[in-house]
Design an enzyme around this catalytic site. Structure first.
Site, mmCIF file in Angstrom:
data_model
loop_
_atom_site.group_PDB
_atom_site.id
_atom_site.type_symbol
_atom_site.label_atom_id
_atom_site.label_comp_id
_atom_site.label_asym_id
_atom_site.label_seq_id
_atom_site.Cartn_x
_atom_site.Cartn_y
_atom_site.Cartn_z
ATOM 1 N N GLU A 180 0.179 3.692 1.625
ATOM 2 C CA GLU A 180 0.209 4.191 3.008
ATOM 3 C C GLU A 180 1.580 3.957 3.641
ATOM 4 O O GLU A 180 1.944 4.638 4.596
ATOM 5 C CB GLU A 180 -0.875 3.517 3.852
ATOM 6 C CG GLU A 180 -2.288 3.984 3.538
ATOM 7 C CD GLU A 180 -2.573 5.429 3.943
ATOM 8 O OE1 GLU A 180 -2.132 5.848 5.024
ATOM 9 O OE2 GLU A 180 -3.218 6.134 3.157
ATOM 10 N N TYR A 213 -1.969 0.492 10.576
ATOM 11 C CA TYR A 213 -2.226 -0.194 9.305
ATOM 12 C C TYR A 213 -0.976 -0.163 8.418
ATOM 13 O O TYR A 213 -0.551 -1.188 7.879
ATOM 14 C CB TYR A 213 -3.397 0.484 8.584
ATOM 15 C CG TYR A 213 -3.539 0.074 7.140
ATOM 16 C CD1 TYR A 213 -4.131 -1.143 6.798
ATOM 17 C CD2 TYR A 213 -3.079 0.894 6.109
ATOM 18 C CE1 TYR A 213 -4.262 -1.529 5.472
ATOM 19 C CE2 TYR A 213 -3.204 0.517 4.780
ATOM 20 C CZ TYR A 213 -3.791 -0.687 4.464
ATOM 21 O OH TYR A 213 -3.907 -1.058 3.149
ATOM 22 N N SER A 247 0.815 -1.213 0.000
ATOM 23 C CA SER A 247 0.000 0.000 0.000
ATOM 24 C C SER A 247 0.849 1.263 0.000
ATOM 25 O O SER A 247 1.905 1.331 0.646
ATOM 26 C CB SER A 247 -0.866 -0.009 1.256
ATOM 27 O OG SER A 247 -1.401 1.268 1.502
HETATM 28 P P1 GDP Z 1 -6.629 6.024 3.169
HETATM 29 O O1 GDP Z 1 -5.767 6.881 2.312
HETATM 30 O O2 GDP Z 1 -6.391 4.574 2.974
HETATM 31 O O3 GDP Z 1 -6.602 6.406 4.606
HETATM 32 O O4 GDP Z 1 -8.126 6.254 2.588
HETATM 33 P P2 GDP Z 1 -9.398 7.009 3.171
HETATM 34 O O5 GDP Z 1 -10.344 7.112 2.022
HETATM 35 O O6 GDP Z 1 -9.910 6.359 4.411
HETATM 36 O O7 GDP Z 1 -8.871 8.459 3.586
HETATM 37 C C1 GDP Z 1 -8.301 9.320 2.637
HETATM 38 C C2 GDP Z 1 -8.058 10.686 3.255
HETATM 39 O O8 GDP Z 1 -9.307 11.334 3.481
HETATM 40 C C3 GDP Z 1 -7.356 10.660 4.621
HETATM 41 O O9 GDP Z 1 -6.352 11.632 4.609
HETATM 42 C C4 GDP Z 1 -8.445 11.040 5.601
HETATM 43 O O10 GDP Z 1 -7.976 11.734 6.754
HETATM 44 C C5 GDP Z 1 -9.300 11.961 4.736
HETATM 45 N N1 GDP Z 1 -10.667 12.112 5.233
HETATM 46 C C6 GDP Z 1 -11.298 13.288 5.515
HETATM 47 N N2 GDP Z 1 -12.537 13.055 5.968
HETATM 48 C C7 GDP Z 1 -12.711 11.714 6.002
HETATM 49 C C8 GDP Z 1 -13.789 10.865 6.382
HETATM 50 O O11 GDP Z 1 -14.848 11.313 6.807
HETATM 51 N N3 GDP Z 1 -13.595 9.518 6.256
HETATM 52 C C9 GDP Z 1 -12.424 8.999 5.764
HETATM 53 N N4 GDP Z 1 -12.294 7.667 5.629
HETATM 54 N N5 GDP Z 1 -11.381 9.776 5.427
HETATM 55 C C10 GDP Z 1 -11.515 11.110 5.531
#
Ligand code: GDP
Length: 327
Positions: free
Chosen positions: A129, A151, A127
């Site tokens: 990440e 993670y 990933s």
């Molecule tokens: P990730 O990159 O695997 O963590 O994918 P996510 O879709 O969960 O999150 C992507 C980005 O969106 C991260 O930087 C989160 O902090 C941001 N984010 C902002 N608001 C939200 C929310 O309500 N839900 C999630 N999942 N992410 C959010």
């Protein structure tokens, strides 16, 4: 007929990869955890119309003997390890579970292969990440890792072990460092799908607001359907290796939101509310991948534009909610 075994077959990537492999004449065996709600579990395979064509077998990533049994009986040529506790935010609440499934689970799969069927070609879902607090403005296979969540730490362990099994045992083990990849089958907890679902609900008058956390984070978002093709192509190479899979374009959560609202002729500013509870203990501010190696070696390029993916996701969520309202 080649056989592929997929862990995490009921997830977004498992479903798209299954369809991709079935179209290429594979027998697809999917590993599933025993669960009372098996109907809900196969929802994505059903959505793609392939639920009857994937053989589901019971096993658990944490039970090495169950993995050995499945590999002995299914006799796969290729194994794709897509199973994980994959939601970053939840990994702070369940760090040990995340480490066990996402990290140790991957090693269990590799151990089972090594012990029973070492000629198997193995794919590990790594990933972006793992880049976390990015050490270079554009991340490639040479960029140092700096994980920023339980993670990401677990994924980095699994990634390192994949490299180690390749180098120690000569296994055909490859790792795809996939940047965020989305689709109408993305889990609702991820920000893209949360947004497109929220947009659909607001458009249909089911709710007025959408709560989000950090809008300034930027991600390199591709389409899962394109990314599963890269996984397969990696395993068709003579030499196993690691590849960054990305679009090379990054966008903030805010701009993704604006695109999704604009698709239904609404203004994001009028509906989005900020919630501190959704801000993470440590954030990955920016991810932007360099897919040059994948293009040059695998001949892989992303096909779907972000704009058309957003439209597809919003339309799918509108259709889902309309169907529910009509029922
Ligand atoms: P990730 O990159 O695997 O963590 O994918 P996510 O879709 O969960 O999150 C992507 C980005 O969106 C991260 O930087 C989160 O902090 C941001 N984010 C902002 N608001 C939200 C929310 O309500 N839900 C999630 N999942 N992410 C959010």
């Amino acid at each position: 007929m080649p056989t592929a075994l997929i862990t995490g077959v009921t997830g977004q990537d498992g479903a798209y990869l299954s369809r991709f492999l079935l179209e290429r004449g594979y027998r697809v065996v999917g590993l599933v955890r025993r669960s009372a709600s098996s109907d809900v579990m196969a929802e994505r395979l059903r959505w793609l119309g392939i639920v009857d064509r994937v053989e589901l077998v019971d096993a658990n990533l944490l039970d090495l003997s169950s993995l050995i049994r499945v590999i002995q009986t299914a006799e796969p040529d290729e194994v794709y390890n897509l199973a994980a506790q994959s939601f970053v935010a939840a990994s702070w609440q369940q760090p040990i579970l995340t480490g066990t499934i996402t990290g140790i689970g991957a090693v269990n799969v590799m151990e089972a292969i090594r012990l029973v069927r070492p000629q198997v070609r193995f794919y590990q879902a790594s990933s972006s990440e793992m880049f976390g607090r990015v050490q270079e403005p554009v991340q490639s296979e040479r960029t140092p890792f700096y994980p920023r969540s339980p993670y990401a730490c677990a994924k980095l362990y699994a990634h390192s072990m994949t490299v180690n099994y390749r180098e120690s045992f000569g296994m055909h083990a490859s790792s795809g460092i996939l940047f965020n990849h989305e689709s109408p089958l993305r889990g609702i907890e991820f920000v893209t799908r949360k947004i497109t679902d929220g947009v659909a609900r607001i458009k249909l008058g089911l709710t007025r607001h959408l709560e989000l956390g950090n809008l300034d984070a930027s991600r390199d978002w591709g389409h899962a359907q394109d990314y599963v093709a890269a996984m397969w192509t990696m395993l068709q190479q003579d030499t196993p290796d690691d590849y960054v899979i990305a679009t090379g374009r990054t966008m903030t959560v805010r701009d993704f939101c604006s695109l999704a609202f604009a698709h239904v002729k609404l203004e994001a500013d009028e509906h989005v509310r900020l919630s501190n509870d959704l801000v993470r203990p440590a954030e990955v501010n920016l991810l932007l991948g360099d897919p040059t190696k994948a293009r040059d070696v695998l001949g892989w390029t992303p096909r779907t534009s972000l704009e058309s993916m957003v439209a597809e996701m919003v339309d799918a969520d509108l259709a889902r909610h309309r169907a529910r309202m009509a029922a």
